[in-house]
Design an enzyme around this catalytic site. Structure first.
Site, PDB file in Angstrom:
ATOM      1  N   ASP A  60     -12.105 -14.690 -48.237  1.00 54.94           N
ATOM      2  CA  ASP A  60     -12.222 -13.252 -47.964  1.00 54.94           C
ATOM      3  C   ASP A  60     -12.675 -13.104 -46.512  1.00 54.94           C
ATOM      4  OD1 ASP A  60     -13.067 -10.630 -47.728  1.00 54.94           O
ATOM      5  OD2 ASP A  60     -13.906 -10.540 -49.766  1.00 54.94           O
ATOM      6  N   HIS A  61     -11.786 -12.598 -45.697  1.00 54.52           N
ATOM      7  CA  HIS A  61     -12.078 -12.552 -44.261  1.00 54.52           C
ATOM      8  C   HIS A  61     -13.135 -11.509 -43.906  1.00 54.52           C
ATOM      9  CE1 HIS A  61     -11.643 -13.659 -40.217  1.00 54.52           C
ATOM     10  NE2 HIS A  61     -10.328 -13.786 -40.136  1.00 54.52           N
TER      11      HIS A  61
END
Ligand code: CAO
Length: 431
Positions: free
Chosen positions: A403-404
């Site tokens: 999850d950036h």
């Protein structure tokens, strides 16, 4: 009691009453719109002209009126006997402004003629005239007021009233639709068009079972909510595989048979201890990270009914043999369809291993509340340069999706590199 008259509408024939905005007993101000009329070219708002209380209304929606029609009566407030339009008639600037609101010369109603008498002035000065041009939303003042209050852009609303006029109900159902549309992007998700495939050839239909439906929901939720990136890497597991083969040979007389995956889970648990932000969840409002002091790993299991993810708890505290036994037991319960909810809850991070099947790489999907997931593909022998020569090494493809919002690319690369180091020499996790 004073009569309320339709002002001079110019050369216009009888016109329709399309809105009655007041009722008997309503207190009104002189510039307040009380009626809306519709000519062939424009919508005209008729003001009360006096401050006071409406004592009768003699028209209803659908009636036709002409210049001078008495449409009601008003009890004029003491001191407000003079129609306010007299004062307004002395304001040519306002007159200009009202005329400028007309969208095109064709839309100009006759009420803007030069021979402006007092009643004519009333129509010009107080009526908001709107073109019936298709590009301008077609709605009465009450509807416009409602739209303004709700923040609705009327050009986006489809009118269902007479001549596509936008009604209050149209505005309300527009808001309802928007509220029911999937949130997150603010744009909604365009529906996939429905196609009749039978027009191209024979088809059969197969309903999705509950597991497949739940997976579909979870994957859609994940992809719509999480900006995901996948980092690829390779680990040299030549020594690890030799070790595994040796142990399995020793255990061949009834001992536990070890697959590659439990080694990977053990190494992963240690790597998560080293990188706590990967063993975390983002709070629902996105303002903080919830770090977990435990390492419970989900393992994707392929079952006849679909994908299930049992959880192995406290992986770091268990031996490879214990992890193997628990994995085998949970995978077999999953395939029998007997996993309980508790068996699948509490995971911090998941592993999806397709190595026993094949493939060189894939991009697993991070499902919230997790912030990352590890994909494992099939190890294969490759020529690897050791500084002097190419040597055959067993290389394991890894793909880490993250999850950036929580994890940066550099951290992800460091994470997979740490995994690679541990997998290349298991002794490092003892340190
Ligand atoms: N590379 C090479 N060989 C591998 C490997 C890899 N990455 N991973 C496993 N293997 C080997 C095992 O070591 C084993 O070899 P041996 O027979 O020599 O011991 C063999 O492949 C079979 O392994 P397995 O798949 O039966 O067992 P596992 O412990 O590796 O995996 C489980 C268990 C439950 C994860 C697996 O059976 C499974 O269901 N995998 C599918 C997961 C899945 O569907 N993922 C996709 C999710 S997204 O849709």
């Amino acid at each position: 009691m004073t009569q309320l008259l339709i002002p001079d509408l110019g050369n216009t024939n009888a016109v329709d009453v399309i809105e009655v905005l007041v009722k008997v007993g309503d207190s009104v101000s002189a510039d307040q719109t009380v009626l809306v009329l519709e000519t062939e070219k424009a919508t005209v708002e008729i003001p009360a002209e006096y401050d006071g209380i409406i004592s009768s209304m003699q028209v209803k929606v659908g009636d036709q009126v002409t210049s001078g029609t008495v449409f009601g009566t008003i009890d004029v407030q003491a001191g407000a006997e003079q129609p306010v339009v007299e004062a307004a008639a002395e304001k040519p600037a306002v007159q200009e402004q009202a005329v400028q609101k007309q969208a095109s010369p064709q839309a100009t109603p006759d009420i803007s003629t030069n021979t402006v008498t007092k009643p004519e002035a009333a129509a010009v000065l107080s009526a908001v005239v709107r073109s019936n041009d298709e590009t301008i939303p077609y709605a009465g003042p009450a509807v416009r007021k409602l739209a303004r209050e709700l923040g609705v852009e009327l050009s986006q609303v489809r009118g269902t009233g007479l001549k596509q006029r936008i009604t209050k109900e149209d505005v309300q159902s527009f808001v309802k639709q928007r509220m029911q549309a999937p949130s997150g992007t603010g744009l909604g998700v365009p529906a996939v068009p429905e196609i009749d495939f039978s027009q191209f050839g024979p088809i059969t239909r197969q309903p999705l079972n509950n597991i497949k439906r739940a997976t579909a929901r979870a994957m859609t939720m994940a992809l719509l909510n999480v900006p995901q990136v996948t980092q690829f890497d390779e680990a040299d597991i030549t020594e690890l595989e030799q070790y595994r083969q040796r142990i399995n040979a020793q255990n061949s007389q009834g001992g536990v048979r070890l697959s590659l995956l439990p080694f990977l889970l053990k190494v992963l648990a240690r790597t998560l201890k080293d990188f706590p932000t990967f063993n975390a969840s983002l709070s629902p409002d996105g303002s903080e990270l919830i770090l977990k002091q435990y390492v419970h790993l989900g393992v994707a299991v392929d079952t006849p009914k679909g994908l299930l993810v049992p959880v192995i708890r406290d992986v770091g505290d268990k031996t490879i043999t214990e992890i193997t036994q628990e994995l085998q037991q949970k995978a077999s319960i999953a395939r029998e369809g007997k996993l309980t909810l508790a068996d699948m809850q509490g995971g911090c991070f998941s592993v999806s291993s397709l190595g026993g099947i094949g493939g060189t790489g894939f991009t697993p999907i991070v499902t919230p509340p997790d912030v990352a997931i590890l994909g494992v593909s099939k190890a294969c022998m490759k020529p690897v340069w050791n500084g002097n020569e190419f040597v055959p090494r067993l290389m394991l493809p890894l793909s880490l999706s993250y999850d950036h919002r929580v994890i940066d690319g550099a951290e992800a690369a460091r994470f997979t590199q740490r995994l690679v180091v541990y997998l290349q020499d298991l002794r490092d996790i003892l340190l």
